[in-house]
Scaffold this active site. Structure first.
Site, PDB file in Angstrom:
ATOM      1  N   LYS A 271       0.945  -1.227  -0.482  1.00 42.41           N
ATOM      2  CA  LYS A 271      -0.080  -0.613  -0.183  1.00 42.41           C
ATOM      3  C   LYS A 271       1.153   0.839  -0.109  1.00 42.41           C
ATOM      4  CE  LYS A 271      -3.650  -2.856   1.774  1.00 42.41           C
ATOM      5  NZ  LYS A 271      -4.190  -2.586   3.014  1.00 42.41           N
TER       6      LYS A 271
ATOM      7  N   GLN B 170      -4.324  -2.175   9.390  1.00 45.53           N
ATOM      8  CA  GLN B 170      -4.462  -3.538   8.648  1.00 45.53           C
ATOM      9  C   GLN B 170      -5.136  -4.209   9.650  1.00 45.53           C
ATOM     10  OE1 GLN B 170      -3.252  -4.025   5.650  1.00 45.53           O
ATOM     11  NE2 GLN B 170      -4.420  -6.012   6.053  1.00 45.53           N
TER      12      GLN B 170
ATOM     13  N   ASP C  48     -11.117   3.385   3.865  1.00 44.30           N
ATOM     14  CA  ASP C  48     -11.417   1.723   3.479  1.00 44.30           C
ATOM     15  C   ASP C  48     -13.512   0.941   4.018  1.00 44.30           C
ATOM     16  OD1 ASP C  48     -11.031  -0.706   2.694  1.00 44.30           O
ATOM     17  OD2 ASP C  48      -9.985  -0.816   4.681  1.00 44.30           O
TER      18      ASP C  48
END
Ligand code: NAP
Length: 286
Positions: A55, A99, A122
């Protein structure tokens, strides 16, 4: 093998990132600032560490900044919440990604909820998910949002389609179902207690597999001419669909790797550029 059945996620992801590069330039020209994505990794899971590194690299490739926060495996919920608050308050950070998964002693939901909706690139907060279900503007969970981009790029006529989503996780199955419903599919969500799963899948014009079990979806579950999206990513680069068996029946199908995977990161980076534009008051053109 019929190449024209394959959905090329790599090529579409490259196209998305070209657009993102242009957005980053517009933001930079207007403000002198670069969008910044902060990633938070708790613990030392090697797969998660690799995703986070990828990322960061993709951010840099389009001219964005990335801030990598690594926290020890013994991190407590309070320590993580402190860190999340710092990032929430940092005006130079425009998107935050925690994450998944975090170690078991950490309250992941509480940590997600510490992300302000404007930085929730996200789509993991309850607010972000709510906006998604309501069809209001926001940032969709990156994997399903990336799948929607693939379906649009391949002109899949979603309106009225019978869509079956296998899996109901908050990051994949549920938001996927919301996005397909918002585009007028008739959606069935399946899970581990679904009865007669193969028969339910056989009804589908569009199947999305998000189970986490290698080759779980068998070839003869796929209706002739169905569109098959395999979101699964299991050890050994294997998806959730038995690709070789499904290919002859499918009209379109995503390979693993090279299908859904590249779209997730591209969508994350692109949504961070959008979030930065919004926070910095830049209206993007094109
Ligand atoms: P998850 O949280 O483990 O959810 C799996 C879902 O599958 C659950 O809803 C579960 O049902 C359902 N399921 C399990 N066994 C089943 C069965 N026998 N029949 C029907 N449904 C069953 O997984 P996830 O995070 O959504 O991820 C799913 C897959 O996508 C994994 O392979 C993951 O690696 C992959 N993934 C890929 C990307 C990418 O960028 N390509 C990103 C995220 C995830 P219950 O709810 O009833 O337990």
């Amino acid at each position: 093998m019929s190449d024209n059945k394959l959905i090329d996620g790599k090529a579409i992801a490259a196209k998305v990132l070209d657009r993102t590069r242009d957005k980053v330039k517009q933001i930079n020209d207007a403000t002198g600032a670069a969008p910044c994505l902060a990633t938070v990794l708790v613990g030392d899971d090697p797969a998660s560490a690799t995703y986070v590194k990828m990322k960061g690299k993709r951010c840099e490739a389009v001219g964005m900044k990335s801030l990598r926060i690594e926290m020890k495996v013994e991190t407590t919920t309070e320590e993580l919440l402190d860190q999340m608050k710092q990032l929430a308050d940092d005006k130079n950070v425009h998107g935050i990604l925690l994450q998944h998964p975090v170690p078991p002693q950490v309250d992941e939901r509480a940590a997600f909820e510490a992300i302000p909706p404007v930085k929730d690139v996200d789509g993991v907060t309850a607010t972000g998910l709510g906006y998604m279900w309501l069809g209001l503007p926001g940032y969709g969970s990156c994997t399903p949002a990336g799948i929607m981009t693939l379906l649009h790029e391949y002109n899949v006529p979603l309106k009225g389609m019978e869509a079956v989503v296998i899996g109901r996780s908050p990051i994949l199955g549920k938001p996927m179902a919301a996005m397909l419903l918002n585009e007028h599919c008739t959606v069935t969500i399946c899970h581990s207690r679904t009865r007669d799963l193969p028969d339910v899948v056989r009804r589908a014009d569009l199947v999305v597999a998000a189970v986490g079990r290698p080759c779980f979806v068998e070839g003869d579950w796929i209706a002739e001419g169905a569109v098959v999206i395999d979101a699964g990513y299991n050890p050994g680069n294997v998806g959730d669909v038995d690709f070789d068996a499904a290919l002859p029946r499918a009209r379109l199908i995503t390979p693993v790797p090279g299908g859904v995977g590249p779209m997730t990161i591209a969508t994350l980076i692109d949504q961070t550029a959008d979030a930065a534009a919004k926070q910095l008051g830049v209206s993007l053109e094109g």
